[in-house]
Structure formats: C-alpha cells, structure tokens
Motif scaffolding. Structure first.
Motif, PDB file in Angstrom:
ATOM      1  N   GLY A  62      -3.184   8.598   2.232  1.00 47.39           N
ATOM      2  CA  GLY A  62      -2.884   7.181   2.045  1.00 47.39           C
ATOM      3  C   GLY A  62      -1.477   6.823   2.479  1.00 47.39           C
ATOM      4  O   GLY A  62      -1.244   5.785   3.106  1.00 47.39           O
ATOM      5  N   MET A  63      -0.521   7.689   2.165  1.00 45.79           N
ATOM      6  CA  MET A  63       0.865   7.461   2.586  1.00 45.79           C
ATOM      7  C   MET A  63       0.970   7.485   4.101  1.00 45.79           C
ATOM      8  O   MET A  63       1.670   6.655   4.691  1.00 45.79           O
ATOM      9  CB  MET A  63       1.782   8.518   1.971  1.00 45.79           C
ATOM     10  CG  MET A  63       1.975   8.332   0.487  1.00 45.79           C
ATOM     11  SD  MET A  63       2.845   9.686  -0.350  1.00 45.79           S
ATOM     12  CE  MET A  63       3.888  10.355   0.871  1.00 45.79           C
ATOM     13  N   ALA A  97       0.836  -1.204   0.000  1.00 48.76           N
ATOM     14  CA  ALA A  97       0.000   0.000   0.000  1.00 48.76           C
ATOM     15  C   ALA A  97       0.869   1.252   0.000  1.00 48.76           C
ATOM     16  O   ALA A  97       0.594   2.218  -0.717  1.00 48.76           O
ATOM     17  CB  ALA A  97      -0.933  -0.003   1.210  1.00 48.76           C
ATOM     18  N   CYS A  98       1.936   1.231   0.771  1.00 49.22           N
ATOM     19  CA  CYS A  98       2.850   2.374   0.821  1.00 49.22           C
ATOM     20  C   CYS A  98       3.460   2.625  -0.558  1.00 49.22           C
ATOM     21  O   CYS A  98       3.436   3.752  -1.059  1.00 49.22           O
ATOM     22  CB  CYS A  98       3.938   2.133   1.857  1.00 49.22           C
ATOM     23  SG  CYS A  98       5.159   3.471   1.979  1.00 49.22           S
ATOM     24  N   ARG A 118      -5.618  14.962   6.145  1.00 49.27           N
ATOM     25  CA  ARG A 118      -7.022  14.778   6.475  1.00 49.27           C
ATOM     26  C   ARG A 118      -7.562  13.534   5.772  1.00 49.27           C
ATOM     27  O   ARG A 118      -7.115  13.151   4.703  1.00 49.27           O
ATOM     28  CB  ARG A 118      -7.834  16.013   6.135  1.00 49.27           C
ATOM     29  CG  ARG A 118      -7.743  16.424   4.674  1.00 49.27           C
ATOM     30  CD  ARG A 118      -9.010  16.054   3.957  1.00 49.27           C
ATOM     31  NE  ARG A 118      -8.904  16.372   2.552  1.00 49.27           N
ATOM     32  CZ  ARG A 118      -8.836  15.468   1.592  1.00 49.27           C
ATOM     33  NH1 ARG A 118      -8.807  14.206   1.881  1.00 49.27           N
ATOM     34  NH2 ARG A 118      -8.799  15.807   0.337  1.00 49.27           N
ATOM     35  N   LYS A 119      -8.547  12.928   6.413  1.00 48.57           N
ATOM     36  CA  LYS A 119      -9.166  11.720   5.870  1.00 48.57           C
ATOM     37  C   LYS A 119     -10.093  12.123   4.724  1.00 48.57           C
ATOM     38  O   LYS A 119     -11.007  12.923   4.915  1.00 48.57           O
ATOM     39  CB  LYS A 119      -9.944  11.018   6.954  1.00 48.57           C
ATOM     40  CG  LYS A 119     -10.451   9.649   6.585  1.00 48.57           C
ATOM     41  CD  LYS A 119     -11.075   8.974   7.775  1.00 48.57           C
ATOM     42  CE  LYS A 119     -11.405   7.535   7.486  1.00 48.57           C
ATOM     43  NZ  LYS A 119     -11.912   6.852   8.675  1.00 48.57           N
ATOM     44  N   PRO A 120      -9.885  11.574   3.530  1.00 45.90           N
ATOM     45  CA  PRO A 120     -10.742  11.922   2.405  1.00 45.90           C
ATOM     46  C   PRO A 120     -12.144  11.315   2.527  1.00 45.90           C
ATOM     47  O   PRO A 120     -12.348  10.340   3.259  1.00 45.90           O
ATOM     48  CB  PRO A 120     -10.005  11.356   1.191  1.00 45.90           C
ATOM     49  CG  PRO A 120      -9.086  10.334   1.747  1.00 45.90           C
ATOM     50  CD  PRO A 120      -8.803  10.683   3.170  1.00 45.90           C
ATOM     51  N   GLU A 121     -13.091  11.874   1.819  1.00 42.70           N
ATOM     52  CA  GLU A 121     -14.472  11.404   1.844  1.00 42.70           C
ATOM     53  C   GLU A 121     -14.580   9.918   1.512  1.00 42.70           C
ATOM     54  O   GLU A 121     -15.347   9.191   2.126  1.00 42.70           O
ATOM     55  CB  GLU A 121     -15.322  12.216   0.866  1.00 42.70           C
ATOM     56  CG  GLU A 121     -15.668  13.600   1.356  1.00 42.70           C
ATOM     57  CD  GLU A 121     -16.520  13.590   2.614  1.00 42.70           C
ATOM     58  OE1 GLU A 121     -17.469  12.784   2.707  1.00 42.70           O
ATOM     59  OE2 GLU A 121     -16.216  14.391   3.518  1.00 42.70           O
ATOM     60  N   TRP A 122     -13.808   9.451   0.536  1.00 47.81           N
ATOM     61  CA  TRP A 122     -13.920   8.065   0.101  1.00 47.81           C
ATOM     62  C   TRP A 122     -13.474   7.078   1.166  1.00 47.81           C
ATOM     63  O   TRP A 122     -13.805   5.912   1.107  1.00 47.81           O
ATOM     64  CB  TRP A 122     -13.155   7.824  -1.194  1.00 47.81           C
ATOM     65  CG  TRP A 122     -11.708   8.216  -1.152  1.00 47.81           C
ATOM     66  CD1 TRP A 122     -11.157   9.373  -1.599  1.00 47.81           C
ATOM     67  CD2 TRP A 122     -10.616   7.446  -0.635  1.00 47.81           C
ATOM     68  NE1 TRP A 122      -9.798   9.394  -1.388  1.00 47.81           N
ATOM     69  CE2 TRP A 122      -9.435   8.217  -0.802  1.00 47.81           C
ATOM     70  CE3 TRP A 122     -10.497   6.191  -0.058  1.00 47.81           C
ATOM     71  CZ2 TRP A 122      -8.184   7.767  -0.396  1.00 47.81           C
ATOM     72  CZ3 TRP A 122      -9.243   5.748   0.348  1.00 47.81           C
ATOM     73  CH2 TRP A 122      -8.113   6.537   0.174  1.00 47.81           C
ATOM     74  N   ALA A 123     -12.710   7.543   2.158  1.00 49.66           N
ATOM     75  CA  ALA A 123     -12.177   6.642   3.195  1.00 49.66           C
ATOM     76  C   ALA A 123     -13.038   6.635   4.461  1.00 49.66           C
ATOM     77  O   ALA A 123     -12.703   5.950   5.410  1.00 49.66           O
ATOM     78  CB  ALA A 123     -10.756   7.053   3.533  1.00 49.66           C
ATOM     79  N   CYS A 171       2.659   4.108   5.246  1.00 50.66           N
ATOM     80  CA  CYS A 171       4.125   4.133   5.211  1.00 50.66           C
ATOM     81  C   CYS A 171       4.837   4.185   6.571  1.00 50.66           C
ATOM     82  O   CYS A 171       5.820   3.465   6.754  1.00 50.66           O
ATOM     83  CB  CYS A 171       4.613   5.287   4.339  1.00 50.66           C
ATOM     84  SG  CYS A 171       4.202   5.089   2.588  1.00 50.66           S
ATOM     85  N   PRO A 172       4.408   5.025   7.521  1.00 55.32           N
ATOM     86  CA  PRO A 172       5.181   5.144   8.757  1.00 55.32           C
ATOM     87  C   PRO A 172       5.393   3.810   9.476  1.00 55.32           C
ATOM     88  O   PRO A 172       4.457   3.044   9.686  1.00 55.32           O
ATOM     89  CB  PRO A 172       4.350   6.110   9.612  1.00 55.32           C
ATOM     90  CG  PRO A 172       3.617   6.939   8.606  1.00 55.32           C
ATOM     91  CD  PRO A 172       3.280   5.960   7.500  1.00 55.32           C
ATOM     92  N   GLY A 173       6.629   3.538   9.798  1.00 59.24           N
ATOM     93  CA  GLY A 173       6.987   2.335  10.542  1.00 59.24           C
ATOM     94  C   GLY A 173       7.276   1.100   9.701  1.00 59.24           C
ATOM     95  O   GLY A 173       7.735   0.089  10.237  1.00 59.24           O
TER      96      GLY A 173
END
Length: 129
Positions: A71-72, A49-50, A123-128, A76-78
């Motif tokens: 999404g990143m 996914a990252c 910010r969290k997008p609408e689709w998520a 990605c972190p960690g």
C-alpha cells in the motif's frame, strides 16, 4: 518525515511507531470542495492513502506488514515532489492553498532510490487483485 535507511525503515514499519508520527488530513483538506482542480483532489487522496498506510500497525504479522508495504509503495512515492509542484502552481489560489498547506511536505518514508529498490520487491496482495 525525513528519509530513512533500509534497516530503519523495516523496523519503523514493524514497530507501529509510524502511528505516532503520522498526522491525519486536516478538516480543510477532508472537506475539500468539488471545485478544486482534479490534480489537487488526486494528490490529497494519494497523500491521505500514504499517511493511512504509514500509520497501520503491522508488528507481529508478516502478511499484514507485506500488505502495508505494498500500500505504501502504491501511494507514497512522489507525493512530496508533487505537493511542492502543486503549491508552486497554485500559490495564488487561496482555496487550493487552504487544502494543500496543511499537508505534511515530507510524508514519504524514504528517498527516491531507496523507495524504488524497496518497492521492486513489494507484491500485490490478494485483496488488491
């Protein structure tokens, strides 16, 4: 991938250059057998996914760039540290190592502190939702 600074990160996300730098998961990783430990499977999915988000084009579209950044920040972190931990833990298991070895050990686009600051504003997008 090496850690990069804030301004460089913004340029890199917007430039589409990441697509040239991101390698897709190897066939060995994508064909991972169900018998792998759950923590290994979870990391392979998160790493994938990252790399997916890092390779998404976002130039010229501010809304899409914000989606990519979110999404990143979710995937990605960690991942670099977790990959190193699992490689150490499963170093004697050839099946697990065959899946982990091809993964990029430095996929995170920034350092831990920089990622924390950057992702605090994502910010969290609408689709998520």
């Amino acid at each position: 991938m090496k850690a990069i600074g804030d301004s460089s990160f913004q340029q890199l996300v917007g430039s589409g250059a990441m697509a040239c730098l991101v390698a897709l998961l190897s066939p060995a990783a994508s064909a991972a057998p169900a018998a792998l430990p759950a923590e290994v499977t979870a990391l392979v999915e998160r790493h994938g996914a990252c790399t997916h988000w890092l390779g998404e084009p976002g130039e010229g579209d501010a809304e899409r760039r914000r989606d990519i950044e979110w999404g990143m920040c979710q995937s990605c972190p960690g991942t670099d540290a977790r990959l190193a931990e699992l490689k150490k833990k499963y170093r004697g298991d050839p099946a697990v190592m065959a899946v982990l070895q091809p993964l990029d050990p430095q996929v995170e686009p920034m350092g831990k502190d920089e990622a924390k600051r950057f992702c605090a504003t994502a910010r969290k997008p609408e689709w998520a939702k």
